[in-house]
Design a protein around this motif. Structure first.
Motif, short mmCIF file in Angstrom:
data_model
loop_
_atom_site.label_atom_id
_atom_site.label_comp_id
_atom_site.label_asym_id
_atom_site.label_seq_id
_atom_site.Cartn_x
_atom_site.Cartn_y
_atom_site.Cartn_z
N GLU A 74 46.55 44.38 28.34
CA GLU A 74 47.77 43.73 28.99
C GLU A 74 48.11 44.57 30.50
O GLU A 74 48.26 43.72 31.37
N VAL A 75 47.94 45.81 30.45
CA VAL A 75 48.26 46.42 31.72
C VAL A 75 47.17 46.35 32.82
O VAL A 75 47.61 45.76 33.99
N ALA A 76 45.90 46.18 32.39
CA ALA A 76 44.99 45.98 33.20
C ALA A 76 44.90 44.57 33.94
O ALA A 76 44.93 44.55 34.92
N LYS A 77 45.30 43.49 33.00
CA LYS A 77 45.53 42.37 33.46
C LYS A 77 46.64 42.11 34.48
O LYS A 77 46.34 41.27 35.39
N PHE A 78 47.76 42.74 34.30
CA PHE A 78 48.71 42.74 35.05
C PHE A 78 48.61 43.13 36.31
O PHE A 78 48.78 42.61 37.33
N LEU A 79 47.94 44.26 36.51
CA LEU A 79 47.41 44.90 37.93
C LEU A 79 46.58 44.09 38.43
O LEU A 79 46.72 43.98 39.78
N GLU A 80 45.66 43.34 37.98
CA GLU A 80 44.93 42.40 38.54
C GLU A 80 45.39 41.29 39.13
O GLU A 80 45.22 41.05 40.30
N GLU A 81 46.24 40.65 38.34
CA GLU A 81 46.94 39.47 38.78
C GLU A 81 48.11 39.75 39.75
O GLU A 81 48.35 38.93 40.62
N ARG A 82 48.75 40.95 39.61
CA ARG A 82 49.86 41.09 40.55
C ARG A 82 49.70 42.04 41.87
O ARG A 82 50.24 41.59 42.74
N PHE A 83 48.65 42.77 41.74
CA PHE A 83 48.42 43.62 42.95
C PHE A 83 47.13 43.33 43.63
O PHE A 83 46.96 43.75 44.89
N LYS A 84 46.26 42.55 43.06
CA LYS A 84 45.01 42.08 43.68
C LYS A 84 44.25 42.99 44.66
O LYS A 84 43.81 42.93 45.52
N GLY A 85 43.92 44.26 43.88
CA GLY A 85 43.05 45.18 44.64
C GLY A 85 43.89 46.27 45.28
O GLY A 85 43.30 47.34 45.36
N ALA A 86 45.31 46.20 45.36
CA ALA A 86 45.86 47.36 45.89
C ALA A 86 46.09 48.46 44.90
O ALA A 86 46.54 49.47 45.24
N ILE A 87 46.27 48.13 43.63
CA ILE A 87 46.48 49.04 42.58
C ILE A 87 45.48 48.66 41.42
O ILE A 87 45.24 47.48 41.00
N ILE A 88 44.42 49.62 41.05
CA ILE A 88 43.41 49.13 40.10
C ILE A 88 43.59 50.31 38.80
O ILE A 88 43.84 51.37 39.27
N PRO A 89 43.07 49.82 38.00
CA PRO A 89 43.08 50.76 36.82
C PRO A 89 42.18 52.11 36.90
O PRO A 89 41.21 51.92 37.66
#
Length: 268
Positions: A251-266
């Motif tokens: 769930e968190v990995a998906k949020f990072l991808e959708e919200r920050f688009k590469g600026a913050i990555i797992p």
């Protein structure tokens, strides 16, 4: 039924409830943890973690900060159970300076640091005597200098590792003038500088876009600046383990991808 009888039954009922509650296993009871985070993007991510943790029976109280220097101090004083805001070079510098007994317990994400500019389109366009802002804390300042060295702006003396200082600059062919500022102040100072190395969380808070507003970005692969959750040394409570598991979730990995688009990555 008499008043006496009703009171007797109520008392018996309360007594039975207390016995049942005491007999419940610990896992069936709600657990809580207090976690320090930086306000802004990191707090946004932590809100998602909080929701995931709730499904695992853990109540997470988030405590937002605006000053990096206060978060480890609060954890050391036991005002927090954990924090989630820093990378290893920063914690190492804090431990060296303050003697904290704090350790990493699980990775969170990587925020590649960027060289931002509103005046030039590329590193090669920086003129002689250019003014560049960098963070004034040792770990992020060293990170900024390493980014500039990787771009050929400066050369750092051999063996200086992840935390070089301005005194460790061996070559400065563009005669760059450095402005050391508090990390949070750099976005506001950007119009007065030719460029500035800005931490991603502060850049996001200021509305800067790492894809459009940077002229150089730190490598993401093998990045030594992965952020993590930290706790006091020897604190092995299950609540901390559950918080780590909640952070390192799909769930968190998906949020990072959708919200920050590469600026913050797992980073896990």
């Amino acid at each position: 039924m008499s008043v006496f009888s009703r009171r007797t039954l109520l008392s018996a009922s309360f007594a039975i409830s207390a016995v049942v509650a005491a007999a419940l296993p610990a896992t069936a009871q709600q657990k809580s943890i207090k976690v320090g985070v930086m306000s802004g993007a990191e707090e946004e991510v932590a809100q998602v973690v909080k929701k995931v943790a709730a499904t695992k029976g853990l109540n997470v109280e988030l405590v937002p900060f605006s000053d990096y220097a206060l978060v480890n101090e609060a954890l050391e004083r036991k005002d927090l159970d954990a924090n989630a805001f820093q990378h290893k070079p920063y914690l190492d510098a804090q431990i060296a300076a303050r003697g904290y007994k704090i350790v990493p317990v699980g990775f969170t994400f990587v925020q590649p640091i960027g060289l931002y500019s509103s005046k030039v389109k590329g590193v090669a366009d920086l003129l002689s005597g250019a003014k560049i802002g960098i963070p004034n804390d040792p770990s992020n300042g060293g990170r900024a200098l390493n980014l500039l060295a990787a771009q050929g702006v400066i050369k750092i003396k051999d063996g200086k590792g992840l935390s070089p200082s301005l005194l460790d600059i061996a070559e400065n062919p563009k005669n760059v003038k450095f402005s050391e500022l508090d990390a949070a102040q750099l976005p506001r100072a950007l119009p007065d500088l030719d460029a500035a190395v800005i931490n991603t969380d502060h850049a996001l808070n200021a509305g800067l876009d790492i894809r459009k507003d940077t002229i150089a970005v730190e490598k993401r692969e093998g990045n030594p600046y992965a952020n993590f959750i930290a706790a006091r040394q020897g604190d092995n409570r299950s609540e901390i383990k559950t918080f780590v598991e909640s952070y390192q979730s799909p769930e968190v990995a998906k949020f990072l991808e959708e919200r920050f688009k590469g600026a913050i990555i797992p980073a896990w």
